[in-house]
Design a protein around this motif. Structure first.
Motif, PDB file in Angstrom:
ATOM      1  N   ASN A  14       0.810  -1.227   0.000  1.00  0.00           N
ATOM      2  CA  ASN A  14       0.000   0.000   0.000  1.00  0.00           C
ATOM      3  C   ASN A  14       0.840   1.272   0.000  1.00  0.00           C
ATOM      4  O   ASN A  14       0.407   2.308  -0.479  1.00  0.00           O
ATOM      5  CB  ASN A  14      -0.940   0.011   1.212  1.00  0.00           C
ATOM      6  N   ASN A  15       2.058   1.194   0.575  1.00  0.00           N
ATOM      7  CA  ASN A  15       2.908   2.381   0.635  1.00  0.00           C
ATOM      8  C   ASN A  15       4.145   2.251  -0.255  1.00  0.00           C
ATOM      9  O   ASN A  15       5.123   2.954  -0.074  1.00  0.00           O
ATOM     10  CB  ASN A  15       3.355   2.644   2.078  1.00  0.00           C
ATOM     11  N   GLY A  16       4.106   1.328  -1.215  1.00  0.00           N
ATOM     12  CA  GLY A  16       5.292   1.080  -2.034  1.00  0.00           C
ATOM     13  C   GLY A  16       5.178   1.662  -3.427  1.00  0.00           C
ATOM     14  O   GLY A  16       4.087   1.851  -3.944  1.00  0.00           O
ATOM     15  N   SER A  17       6.323   1.957  -4.027  1.00  0.00           N
ATOM     16  CA  SER A  17       6.345   2.385  -5.426  1.00  0.00           C
ATOM     17  C   SER A  17       6.370   1.139  -6.318  1.00  0.00           C
ATOM     18  O   SER A  17       7.079   0.176  -6.011  1.00  0.00           O
ATOM     19  CB  SER A  17       7.584   3.233  -5.719  1.00  0.00           C
ATOM     20  N   PRO A  18       5.626   1.139  -7.422  1.00  0.00           N
ATOM     21  CA  PRO A  18       5.646  -0.027  -8.303  1.00  0.00           C
ATOM     22  C   PRO A  18       7.000  -0.191  -8.991  1.00  0.00           C
ATOM     23  O   PRO A  18       7.693   0.786  -9.260  1.00  0.00           O
ATOM     24  CB  PRO A  18       4.544   0.282  -9.327  1.00  0.00           C
ATOM     25  N   GLY A  35      -7.287  13.812 -10.352  1.00  0.00           N
ATOM     26  CA  GLY A  35      -6.398  12.734  -9.904  1.00  0.00           C
ATOM     27  C   GLY A  35      -5.460  13.244  -8.828  1.00  0.00           C
ATOM     28  O   GLY A  35      -5.351  14.448  -8.607  1.00  0.00           O
ATOM     29  N   GLN A  36      -4.779  12.314  -8.171  1.00  0.00           N
ATOM     30  CA  GLN A  36      -3.891  12.673  -7.046  1.00  0.00           C
ATOM     31  C   GLN A  36      -2.634  11.816  -7.118  1.00  0.00           C
ATOM     32  O   GLN A  36      -2.276  11.130  -6.168  1.00  0.00           O
ATOM     33  CB  GLN A  36      -4.617  12.432  -5.709  1.00  0.00           C
ATOM     34  N   ILE A  37      -1.950  11.839  -8.256  1.00  0.00           N
ATOM     35  CA  ILE A  37      -0.868  10.866  -8.486  1.00  0.00           C
ATOM     36  C   ILE A  37       0.225  10.942  -7.427  1.00  0.00           C
ATOM     37  O   ILE A  37       0.849   9.931  -7.114  1.00  0.00           O
ATOM     38  CB  ILE A  37      -0.284  11.003  -9.920  1.00  0.00           C
ATOM     39  N   SER A  38       0.426  12.123  -6.820  1.00  0.00           N
ATOM     40  CA  SER A  38       1.487  12.218  -5.808  1.00  0.00           C
ATOM     41  C   SER A  38       1.159  11.370  -4.577  1.00  0.00           C
ATOM     42  O   SER A  38       2.029  11.100  -3.762  1.00  0.00           O
ATOM     43  CB  SER A  38       1.704  13.676  -5.384  1.00  0.00           C
ATOM     44  N   GLN A  39      -0.101  10.977  -4.441  1.00  0.00           N
ATOM     45  CA  GLN A  39      -0.540  10.238  -3.247  1.00  0.00           C
ATOM     46  C   GLN A  39      -0.789   8.747  -3.506  1.00  0.00           C
ATOM     47  O   GLN A  39      -1.094   7.999  -2.584  1.00  0.00           O
ATOM     48  CB  GLN A  39      -1.850  10.865  -2.708  1.00  0.00           C
ATOM     49  N   TYR A  40      -0.693   8.308  -4.775  1.00  0.00           N
ATOM     50  CA  TYR A  40      -1.158   6.951  -5.096  1.00  0.00           C
ATOM     51  C   TYR A  40      -0.284   5.846  -4.508  1.00  0.00           C
ATOM     52  O   TYR A  40      -0.735   4.714  -4.391  1.00  0.00           O
ATOM     53  CB  TYR A  40      -1.252   6.753  -6.613  1.00  0.00           C
ATOM     54  N   ASN A  41       0.974   6.127  -4.160  1.00  0.00           N
ATOM     55  CA  ASN A  41       1.818   5.105  -3.546  1.00  0.00           C
ATOM     56  C   ASN A  41       1.710   5.132  -2.017  1.00  0.00           C
ATOM     57  O   ASN A  41       2.452   4.449  -1.329  1.00  0.00           O
ATOM     58  CB  ASN A  41       3.287   5.287  -3.956  1.00  0.00           C
TER      59      ASN A  41
END
Length: 347
Positions: A14-18, A254-260
């Motif tokens: 949930n808190n990781g970068s892909p 969208g909120q891409i800065s928060q997705y990770n």
């Protein structure tokens, strides 16, 4: 028939970068016989988009998004051509698209799940059906029209974050076409800034990695900000909202800065930003493009006309080969693309 497909190999957490290793390329066999209502499609182009990061989690955090399952084929926006058909909806040779296209080189799909598209709508640039003349363009158009409250002649200023991405790059151009006198884009490189101003007709662009965003916004938006098309959230959005005029409108796309990060969608705002919204009566509502699909046909025609006439310019970053889906997705999540990130799977 032997086909290649991409499956979800692992979840980033949930808190990781892909990372590309979250995806795995496999070979599999498609049954040769079609059942009634089925079609065999050859994949031409696939799309990778920020919302897919949510689908990598067991809980996507959005009721309208289903999670991808481990060791199962991943899916998203795709366009392809029908190679054989036992469906009354699609014939051999038709170009078709859908939101849940499997990441496979060929696939058997139900004809009723596919939408037939006319190549002349995009002058033969079939990848545009995944971007400017597809769901991305609709998201930009309906966001601006339904939530932006732009009025011709009202001397409005619009700011777009994630402005060099697939949606932001279209949204800013629509804001200009619909009557904003000033459209300022925020993005993450000098190359992107140049593309926004020189290619897409933005009034100015701010490189958030290198520049003082609040100071540059004051410089570029001397009359304040009336409309904010928000693709990123976080500190950048706080800086924009702080400089918005009374009665302004935030288009929460969208909120891409928060997705990770393991936070709800939309992510919570600080007390200070909530007070700025309240005291200035700034509207900020969630925007979900799927709520406006009854207007999609007319909107896609309008987008098509704008693209064909050159009033909207389309930027794309194209990667070749289904084996590069994971790399392309992770690059897009870090801002490696300019415009829509597309994977070309076949000719």
């Amino acid at each position: 028939m032997q086909v290649k497909r991409v499956v979800l190999n692992s979840r980033p957490g949930n808190n990781g970068s892909p990372v590309p290793a979250n995806f795995r390329l496999e070979e599999t066999t498609l049954a040769p016989e079609l059942r009634d209502g089925e079609v065999l499609v050859r994949t031409l182009y696939l799309s990778v988009d920020p919302y897919m990061r949510c689908r990598m989690n067991e809980d996507t955090g959005a009721e309208y998004l289903t999670p991808w399952q481990l060791s199962e084929c991943v899916d998203g926006g795709g366009v392809g051509v029908v190679e054989s058909s036992r469906s009354s909806v699609c014939a051999e040779g038709d170009v078709v698209t859908c939101f849940n296209w499997p990441w496979q080189t060929h696939a058997v799909m139900k004809g009723c799940a596919l939408q037939k598209v006319e190549p002349q709508l995009v002058d033969g640039h079939l990848s545009h059906f995944l971007g400017a003349v597809g769901i991305t363009g609709l998201t930009a158009l309906f966001g601006v029209r339904e939530k932006g409250n732009i009025t011709k002649g009202a001397n409005q200023t619009m700011v777009v974050s994630g402005a060099a991405g697939a949606c932001g790059s279209i949204a800013g151009q629509i804001g200009r076409l619909d009557g904003c006198v000033r459209v300022v884009g925020i993005c993450g490189s000098d190359e992107k800034c140049r593309a926004l101003v020189e290619d897409l007709g933005f009034s100015a662009a701010v490189n958030y990695r290198r520049e003082d965003v609040p100071a540059r916004l004051r410089e570029c938006c001397p009359d304040g900000i009336d409309v904010y098309f928000d693709n990123v959230g976080g500190a950048i959005s706080d800086a924009v909202i702080t400089q918005m005029n009374s009665g302004g409108h935030v288009i929460l796309c969208g909120q891409i800065s928060q997705y990770n990060k393991d936070v709800p969608y939309p992510p919570p705002l600080s007390e200070e930003i909530q007070e700025a919204l309240r005291s200035k009566n700034i509207a900020r509502e969630r925007f979900i493009v799927l709520h406006y699909m009854n207007k999609a046909e007319a909107a896609l025609f309008e987008l098509s006309q704008w693209v064909k006439s050159g009033q909207i310019k389309v930027l794309e970053t194209v990667v070749n080969g289904i084996e590069n889906m994971g790399d392309a997705f992770c690059s897009m999540m870090k801002g490696g693309n300019i415009g829509k990130q597309i994977i070309k799977v076949s000719e």
